[in-house]
Design a protein around this motif. Structure first.
Motif, PDB file in Angstrom:
ATOM      1  N   UNK A 136       0.826  -1.189   0.000  1.00 55.85           N
ATOM      2  CA  UNK A 136       0.000   0.000   0.000  1.00 55.85           C
ATOM      3  C   UNK A 136       0.865   1.245   0.000  1.00 55.85           C
ATOM      4  N   UNK A 137       0.414   2.245  -0.725  1.00 51.83           N
ATOM      5  CA  UNK A 137       1.121   3.522  -0.696  1.00 51.83           C
ATOM      6  C   UNK A 137       0.579   4.297   0.504  1.00 51.83           C
ATOM      7  N   UNK A 138       1.020   3.918   1.688  1.00 50.65           N
ATOM      8  CA  UNK A 138       0.406   4.452   2.902  1.00 50.65           C
ATOM      9  C   UNK A 138       0.897   5.838   3.253  1.00 50.65           C
ATOM     10  N   UNK A 139       2.180   6.002   3.170  1.00 48.68           N
ATOM     11  CA  UNK A 139       2.753   7.270   3.621  1.00 48.68           C
ATOM     12  C   UNK A 139       2.372   8.406   2.679  1.00 48.68           C
ATOM     13  N   UNK A 140       1.697   9.420   3.202  1.00 42.80           N
ATOM     14  CA  UNK A 140       1.215  10.495   2.314  1.00 42.80           C
ATOM     15  C   UNK A 140       2.357  11.193   1.590  1.00 42.80           C
ATOM     16  N   UNK A 141       3.501  11.270   2.241  1.00 46.15           N
ATOM     17  CA  UNK A 141       4.619  11.951   1.596  1.00 46.15           C
ATOM     18  C   UNK A 141       5.045  11.256   0.315  1.00 46.15           C
ATOM     19  N   UNK A 142       4.822   9.966   0.296  1.00 47.97           N
ATOM     20  CA  UNK A 142       5.253   9.217  -0.871  1.00 47.97           C
ATOM     21  C   UNK A 142       4.310   9.413  -2.059  1.00 47.97           C
ATOM     22  N   UNK A 143       3.128   9.951  -1.766  1.00 45.69           N
ATOM     23  CA  UNK A 143       2.157  10.039  -2.848  1.00 45.69           C
ATOM     24  C   UNK A 143       2.462  11.151  -3.831  1.00 45.69           C
ATOM     25  N   UNK A 144       3.298  12.042  -3.427  1.00 50.96           N
ATOM     26  CA  UNK A 144       3.616  13.153  -4.333  1.00 50.96           C
ATOM     27  C   UNK A 144       4.919  12.932  -5.069  1.00 50.96           C
ATOM     28  N   UNK A 145       5.536  11.789  -4.844  1.00 48.54           N
ATOM     29  CA  UNK A 145       6.835  11.560  -5.477  1.00 48.54           C
ATOM     30  C   UNK A 145       6.719  11.542  -6.990  1.00 48.54           C
ATOM     31  N   UNK A 146       7.696  12.156  -7.642  1.00 50.86           N
ATOM     32  CA  UNK A 146       7.660  12.086  -9.092  1.00 50.86           C
ATOM     33  C   UNK A 146       8.700  11.077  -9.581  1.00 50.86           C
ATOM     34  N   UNK A 147       8.488  10.608 -10.727  1.00 52.82           N
ATOM     35  CA  UNK A 147       9.344   9.552 -11.269  1.00 52.82           C
ATOM     36  C   UNK A 147      10.693  10.128 -11.677  1.00 52.82           C
ATOM     37  N   UNK A 148      11.539   9.221 -12.141  1.00 54.54           N
ATOM     38  CA  UNK A 148      12.889   9.656 -12.514  1.00 54.54           C
ATOM     39  C   UNK A 148      12.838  10.661 -13.648  1.00 54.54           C
ATOM     40  N   UNK A 149      13.718  11.626 -13.592  1.00 52.25           N
ATOM     41  CA  UNK A 149      13.781  12.567 -14.695  1.00 52.25           C
ATOM     42  C   UNK A 149      14.782  12.084 -15.738  1.00 52.25           C
ATOM     43  N   UNK A 150      14.914  12.861 -16.759  1.00 55.83           N
ATOM     44  CA  UNK A 150      15.731  12.416 -17.888  1.00 55.83           C
ATOM     45  C   UNK A 150      17.170  12.175 -17.484  1.00 55.83           C
TER      46      UNK A 150
END
Lengths: 484, 522, 100, 348, 118
Positions: free
Chosen positions: B438-452
């Motif tokens: 589960x993506x429980x931790x709210x902080x993790x929900x805003x993470x963005x994927x790897x950039x170029x």
């Protein structure tokens, strides 16, 4: 009434001493005749003297001479050491002006005293008569007593001077008694003649008087080079003395002590090498270990460097114990590079300090690198060199010292040495930790970068790096200068 | 000597970068970064001809030799060259450097200039150490590496950076100082000459001396590897170092230890090697199992990866001390693999740390949903680290275990195999805890994927993971002759010593036997 | 005539007294006087040996020792005065600003 | 007289004791009557009579003074360092009296076939046929002068009185300053005589001119310095009544006080004797008088000069005194040495 | 040796005996009426203020030091003066140098004001 026929006196071997004395005396006179605002010129004048003396030693290289019926010699050994002394004196003069002005000391007598002390050191290195060695030692010591207590208004400086004086005079007593007994046992005070006597008379010569004499002399010299257990004076004196003098004391006089010590033991008592090697073995181990262990928990950087200087004497003793050409050359090289790195480090300590508050605590260096990256880099170089990291002169020196010991079969001694050297890294790193890895608590805005001090630091950096990368030339010189 | 001094140019090119950096004003951070990257890329490009021009034989190539220090009894030369053993390590170094520089492109904000200087100096030290054939020169580079690494950990590291940096420094220093003593002793035993390691190869020492000197050398290298129980500095150093530091540490610096064993400790002291093989194998196996067990209970991802390093290098040591072609080449290959995959792992840890400023496994969970690209890459690298067939990890570990099994270290290999399973357990478990669920931790929900940039860093590594996993032949081909030569050398001297101890007539029988060894593998 | 040994023994005793004095006394001036006593013991040794050996070197040495002792005395006194001015004491127990 | 003790004939011992006693009594009497003479001479110079009551023209005055002092109360200040206070006068007195030991005061006389030189620390060596005396006689005298300083410093310090202390210090500073100049001044004499033996110096002067003519500067310097060294007027600052009461002996009374005075006058006699020996040809003189008579005459003349100076010159201020010693006399002596050296070596 | 030094010892003994005897004699026959005021140090009739064992001018130390130094230099001149004729011109030059060096110190001391009394 018969005329006394005097031996032919050749002044060439003591030319540098004469030059320094003349300059010293001239400076004394100039000092009392010029108004106090022009005293800065005294420093330049003394540098001229140093350079003149330096020029006078160049020509003597490879031309062995002796004079005063064998009381002084000019050999490569002496000349190499003279170079070290002149160098440390010159660098010290460069850093003195700034410090003394800041502390409000009268500098007039400073430069002549430094010159006289240097002259004494030279005499120690070139003396081949116990008398000459003793005289040189005392000219040096008496000047240093004054220099250590030079900052008269400062309590610590007072204490340093007094302490150094009392203990120094005490050790002189031992040294002299040793010389007296040696004289009694061999009938001469000339170092080569002592050796001849021992060689000619064999075991007969080796009376208890002779051994006690050697032992007492060794302890006297051990005091001068601050070898444990005769090191007790060093930390207090180094901490209390004005910083430039601390730098000077740790570089020049220590080398001079080694010069005299080496000449006496190697030239006068070659037949007893087994005996004194054992003695030095113990001294070396004690000196390295005690110096390093106590340095580990010093907060005052001057005091830390004082203990480290004890430890460094221990490393040099390792080379001495070896008693071979590598070890001896190692000592010469090491003393030279030690002059560079130690005076360099002290130059930075001087810059960081301010009047009355010398900022000698290691914590005072917090964030120094952020504010003064170049100076911090220089300090890091000096400290790495002291720690014996390549590619610095300190490493090459240690390499030679330990190689000498290994070659002579003192592998355990070398191992104790390198372990000590590894331990010493801790306290050198500590300074670097503060300089580089802590956040600055101060602005370091009181620092004025005096050109003379900067020049000294520059010379020291060059002197640490160049021999560390291409040491051949200097090592070659050192090799040619050893007595063995 | 008239040829182009390729190795020197490559080695000292970063130094040129350092000099250039000195003249760049303090504030222009992007210039610092670009310049450092550029220099490291150029260095990499310069190092490519080493591979293309490398003849697949056992000789030292691209030799450069000139007198350096000559004083008294000592003669030190500037003597550099590469053979099959060092070739790939050099390449690995030049390859990893730009990646490392890129990895902390944004993470390091302060003192960028100094940071880049340190990285470039480090590169000089590492390259120099790999290419030196003069023991003294090697020692100098070996020590020189310490200083920038110390600063990298100490200045740009985490909370506990000072402790870690000092520990790293002093551990390494103690070992290397003893090595210095042994080195000088060796020099004097060898008689007049220079510090050329090839000359020392020919020296026959009595076994008792060998034992002591081997111990001194081995201590220095074992600390660097690091072998159990001298590994304690590693987790600290890894955890506290900035990403680039960890990457370089894992990818290159640790190899310095194993390389040292292969290049110096073993061929110089064959009898002692023989004598200590069981001990080292034991320690390696203990290291494998112990590190795996400890890794399993780690809370911190980076620490977990650090312990996995200890385990991986246990394999390398096991393979190296198997002293047969499979084992050795497996060990060598495993060094490269470890460099690639653990380096990649540290980069990955760096990515999430930059985003979340935490590395605790419990702080994550379910990241895969938020960051699919990241998850994919992470998966591949994890599998490579475990040693899944098709990835590079497999080839190395397989060869190591094979080699060990064929040698007298059979039972060690058996136990070591269990480490593979353990590795799978802790790596996958970690991966699962971090990426799935589960993506429980709210902080993790805003993470963005790897950039170029980040993908760009990872791509070459991923490519290598597969290339080396599927087609390792060119790597092995280039190193085999040198390794064979090494094996012959060590074995011959071991047996020669035995022959000397035993009866004299035994000697002629031994010689042809030794000559046969390479033939078996041809 | 008094034998060489007597002289040497006397000077050794003097030297020892000086040494012990340095070690046990607390007043800087007294300590310094003890040091001077050591130096004079050395001088006695030199003179006795010089006479015994029929070699003038020992006596010359004594000249230098005396000179040096005088210079040391001058410097020492100056240091003690400087110390006393700041501290109102010349007890070496008070020389302790810089202890571990 | 065939007996020998330690290699010396018995007559040596007898003559030695005789010489010691004679000289001691002579010095004692001279000291006693010098005080009388001083009062008388100065009195007459100042056109008054001086002591007249005790005996004919006051001739018994010194004895009366002595007796008076014997009966005076001894006072030892309560805060004084008793031992040092007691020993100080003796330390001052003894060196003043024993300086005479090395001074030859007459030609060698012959008693019962044994030659006896008129010098306490000297004897006739029958083997070499020469008079043997102390070969470093001058050093002996200088050493005694230095010891005398201790008496004064101790007296000043032990009394625990500010006047005493300051007087003692001033006095010792003055003494050592002038001792230095005096010691340097006579070096030029030794350069001529090539010996430190007083016998030799006297003999040398008998052959040539007296040294006071060859070394007039040294002579004057030495004599003046000596006066200063023994605190004679015009250099009697330490006892300057107007400034420091009685200087170092403020707290002294009775015989102890007298001993400082005896020491001072004995010193004067010794100094005059030394000056005579070094510069005035010692006991040599025209043969119509015996040597010892010439010697006494010369010494008494110098003592008269001392008193004359006292009557004539005002007292110096202390800073003037020290300046004179250090800034005038000291460089002059050094210059004198160099000039003598150059002249002598040019002559030969 | 003995012939020269024995008389000196005798003379010293005589002088010491004389001194001690007269001290003893006078203390025996002199009257003794001590009182607190009589035993107090003399200060022009005033009550004594403070101890007399206090600091005094540094000048005295300086003079003492200078004396030691110059006196020791004189020590070198004595043996020289006895031998200088035999040393020839060389001896004069040497001593000239010695005195020049001495003069340097002397001038320094002078200019530094160590010889001033105010």
């Amino acid at each position: 009434m018969e005329t006394i026929v005097l031996p032919v006196i050749n002044l060439a071997p003591i030319m540098p001493e004469i030059i320094l004395s003349v300059f010293g005396m001239a400076l004394l006179l100039v000092n009392v005749f010029v108004p106090s605002e022009q005293k800065a010129y005294l420093g330049y004048l003394s540098l001229v003297g140093i350079i003149a003396a330096g020029v006078s030693i160049v020509g003597g290289w490879g031309v062995p001479l002796d004079s005063f019926s064998g009381s002084v010699v000019q050999d490569n050994f002496a000349l190499f050491f003279k170079g070290i002394f002149l160098l440390s004196a010159g660098l010290t003069i460069l850093i003195s002006d700034h410090y003394m002005k800041r502390e409000g000391c009268n500098q007039g007598e400073l430069y002549p005293l430094i010159l006289f002390a240097t002259m004494g050191m030279m005499l120690m290195a070139s003396g081949t008569d116990l008398m000459t060695v003793f005289l040189g030692l005392e000219v040096l010591s008496v000047s240093l007593y004054v220099l250590a207590g030079f900052n008269r208004a400062n309590l610590k400086s007072n204490e340093a001077g007094l302490k150094y004086f009392l203990l120094g005079a005490f050790s002189t007593g031992f040294l002299l008694y040793g010389m007296a007994l040696t004289y009694g046992a061999t009938g001469t005070t000339k170092i080569p003649k002592i050796a001849e006597f021992v060689a000619a008379n064999g075991m007969v010569a080796q009376s208890p008087m002779f051994y006690i004499g050697m032992l007492l002399m060794a302890s006297g010299f051990a005091f001068k080079i601050a070898a444990a257990p005769f090191h007790m004076w060093t930390p207090d004196v180094y901490e209390g003395a004005p910083t430039p003098m601390t730098a000077f004391m740790s570089a020049g006089p220590k080398a001079a002590g080694f010069a005299a010590f080496m000449r006496v033991l190697i030239v006068a008592f070659p037949t007893l090498k087994a005996d004194w090697s054992d003695l030095l073995w113990v001294l070396a181990v004690l000196t390295m270990t005690i110096g390093n262990l106590i340095a580990l928990n010093q907060d005052n950087i001057k005091r830390m460097l004082a203990y480290s200087s004890i430890a460094h004497a221990g490393y040099a003793l390792v080379g001495f114990t070896a008693g071979n050409a590598e070890g001896a050359a190692g000592i010469l090289f090491y003393m030279l590079s030690y002059a560079f790195m130690n005076i360099g480090a002290f130059a930075i300590i001087i810059l960081v300090g301010k009047k009355g508050e010398e900022n000698n605590n290691v914590a005072d260096y917090a964030g120094f690198a952020t504010k003064h990256p170049v100076l911090a880099l220089a300090m890091a170089i000096f400290l790495f060199s002291l720690a014996g990291m390549p590619p610095t002169a300190g490493f090459i020196g240690k390499f030679y010292l330990f190689s000498g010991a290994i070659k002579a079969g003192y592998i355990w001694l070398a191992i104790i040495g390198v372990l000590n050297s590894a331990a010493s890294v801790y306290y050198y790193l500590r300074v670097m930790v503060y300089m580089y890895m802590k956040n600055p608590t101060e602005e370091f805005d009181w620092m004025t970068l005096s050109p003379a001090v900067m020049l000294c630091i520059l010379i020291a950096v060059v002197g640490v790096i160049i021999p560390g990368v291409v040491p051949s030339y200097l090592l070659e010189l050192a090799q040619k200068a050893v007595l063995l | 000597m008239s040829q182009f001094p390729l190795i020197s140019v490559m080695t000292f090119l970063p130094l040129l970068g350092v000099v250039l950096l000195f003249f760049v004003p303090k504030q222009s951070h992007s210039v610092h970064r670009m310049l450092a990257l550029l220099v490291s890329l150029v260095t990499f490009v310069v190092s490519i001809p080493l591979v293309t021009g490398f003849q697949s034989n056992a000789d030292f190539q691209f030799v450069e030799k000139m007198p350096w220090i000559a004083a008294g009894p000592f003669q030190m030369n500037y003597h550099v060259a590469i053979d099959g053993i060092s070739l790939w390590l050099v390449l690995l170094t030049t390859f990893i450097m730009p990646i490392a520089i890129l990895s902390t492109w944004t993470a390091v904000e302060e003192k960028v200039k100094e940071y880049m200087i340190c990285l470039l100096l480090l590169e000089v030290g590492m390259l120099g150490a790999f290419v030196s054939l003069d023991l003294f020169l090697f020692y100098i580079f070996w020590e020189v590496m310490l200083i920038p690494m110390y600063f990298i950990i100490g200045i740009w590291g985490g909370k506990n950076k000072i402790y870690a940096a000092v520990k790293f420094f002093i551990y390494t220093m103690v070992g290397s100082m003893l090595m210095l003593v042994a080195l000088v002793t060796l020099y004097f035993k060898a008689g007049a000459g220079d510090f050329n390691v090839l000359r020392f190869y020919e020296v026959t020492l009595d076994p008792a001396t060998q034992v002591w000197m081997f111990l001194a050398f081995a201590l220095a290298f074992a600390i660097k590897v690091p072998m159990f129980p001298l590994h304690t500095w590693l987790p600290d150093a890894h955890t506290e170092a900035p990403t680039a530091g960890s990457v370089i540490l894992a990818a290159v610096l640790l190899k310095m230890g194993t390389y040292g064993f292969v290049r110096f400790a073993m061929p110089l002291f064959p009898d002692a090697t023989d004598k200590f093989t069981p001990l080292i194998a034991t320690l390696s196996v203990i290291g494998i199992i112990y590190a795996a067990l400890v890794a399993m209970v780690q809370e911190d991802v980076k620490k977990l990866v650090a312990y996995s390093s200890v385990a991986h290098l246990g394999y390398v040591m096991l393979g190296v001390f198997a002293l047969n072609l499979q084992g050795l080449s497996g060990g060598m290959l495993q060094m490269l693999n470890h460099g690639v995959s653990t380096g990649a792992l540290f980069l990955i840890v760096g990515f999430i740390y930059e985003r979340r400023h935490t590395r605790l496994i419990t702080d994550f969970g379910g990241l895969a949903k938020q960051m699919p690209v990241f998850a994919t890459i992470f998966m591949i690298v994890t599998l490579s680290s475990i040693g899944l067939p098709g990835t590079n990890g497999f080839v190395g570990e397989f060869l190591v275990l094979l080699g060990a099994f064929e040698s007298e270290l059979r039972w060690y290999a058996v136990i070591g195999t269990s480490g593979v399973i353990l590795a799978a357990v802790y790596m996958l478990w970690m991966f699962q805890r971090v990426m799935f669920g589960e993506l429980t931790n709210p902080k993790n929900q805003t993470l963005c994927d790897l950039n170029a940039r980040e993908v760009g860093i990872m791509l070459p590594l991923l490519v290598l993971i597969f290339v080396m996993g599927v087609y390792p032949t060119p790597f092995i081909e280039k190193m085999s002759p040198s390794l064979e030569k090494l094996i012959v050398h060590v074995k011959t001297k071991q047996q020669g010593a035995v022959a000397q101890v035993e009866t004299v007539p035994a000697a002629p029988q031994v010689m042809p036997a030794a000559a046969v060894v390479p033939a078996e593998h041809k | 005539m008094v034998s060489l040994h007597s002289y040497l023994i006397v000077s050794a005793i003097l030297f020892s007294i000086g040494t012990i004095g340095v070690l046990v006394r607390r007043n800087a001036i007294v300590i310094f006087m003890c040091v001077e006593m050591m130096l004079n013991a050395v001088n006695l040794t030199f003179i006795a040996l010089s006479r015994h050996l029929g070699n003038i070197d020992g006596q010359i040495f004594v000249f230098f020792v005396m000179t040096v002792a005088a210079a040391e005395a001058a410097v020492g006194l100056a240091l003690m005065i400087a110390f006393y001015k700041n501290r109102e004491s010349i007890d070496v127990e008070d020389v302790k600003l810089m202890k571990l | 007289m065939g007996y020998e003790l330690f290699g010396l004939p018995m007559i040596y011992y007898i003559s030695m004791v005789a010489k010691v006693l004679v000289v001691f009594v002579f010095v004692l009497l001279t000291v006693a009557y010098a005080t009388y003479a001083e009062r008388k001479i100065i009195g007459h110079m100042q056109v008054r009579l001086g002591p007249m009551r005790t005996g004919w023209h006051g001739l018994l005055q010194p004895i009366a003074d002595g007796l008076k002092l014997f009966f005076k109360e001894e006072i030892v200040p309560s805060q004084a360092d008793k031992f040092a206070f007691l020993i100080a006068p003796i330390i001052a007195l003894v060196p003043a009296f024993i300086g005479f030991a090395v001074i030859p005061f007459g030609e060698t006389i012959e008693v019962a076939g044994y030659k006896i030189p008129l010098q306490i620390a000297g004897y006739y060596d029958t083997v070499s046929g020469q008079v043997v005396d102390m070969n470093v006689g001058v050093l002996y005298i200088l050493a005694l002068a230095s010891i005398g300083v201790y008496g004064i410093v101790l007296a000043g310090w032990s009394s625990n009185s500010k006047y005493s202390l300051l007087g003692g210090l001033r006095s010792s500073a003055q003494m050592i300053s002038y001792e230095l100049a005096a010691g340097l001044a006579i070096i030029s004499v030794f350069m001529l005589s090539e010996s430190l033996s007083l016998q030799k110096i006297v003999a040398d002067q008998a052959n040539g001119a007296w040294y006071c003519f060859k070394q007039p500067l040294a002579f004057i310097l030495f004599f003046i310095c000596s006066l200063a060294e023994i605190n004679r007027t015009p250099f009697d600052l330490p006892e300057a009544e107007t400034e420091l009461v009685s200087g170092f002996c403020t707290e002294y009374s009775s015989m102890k006080y007298a001993m400082f005075f005896m020491a001072e006058y004995a010193n004067m006699v010794t100094v005059c004797a030394v000056t005579t020996t070094l510069f005035l040809g010692g006991w040599h003189g025209p043969a119509f008088l015996p040597g010892w008579a010439w010697f006494i005459a010369k010494v008494y003349f110098l003592i008269f000069v001392c008193m004359w100076i006292r009557a004539t010159y005002p007292r110096y201020r202390y800073d003037q005194l020290m300046r004179l010693g250090w800034k005038v006399f000291l460089p002059l002596t050094l210059v004198n040495i160099i000039v003598t050296g150059i002249v002598v070596s040019l002559q030969s | 040796m003995l012939g020269v030094y024995l008389p000196i010892i005798v003379l010293v003994a005589v002088a010491v005996i004389f001194g001690l005897a007269s001290l003893t004699f006078s203390s025996l026959i002199g009257q003794k009426k001590p009182s607190a005021v009589k035993l107090a140090p003399y200060e022009c009739g005033c009550e004594p203020v403070g101890s007399a064992r206090e600091r005094f001018s540094v000048k005295f130390y300086i003079i003492a030091m200078l004396f030691i130094l110059f006196d020791i230099e004189a020590v070198f001149m004595y043996p020289w003066s006895v031998l200088f004729k035999r040393l020839g011109i060389f001896g004069v030059v040497e001593m000239g140098l010695f005195i020049v060096i001495l003069f340097v110190g002397y001038i320094y001391v002078w200019k530094k004001g160590a010889l001033e009394w105010e």
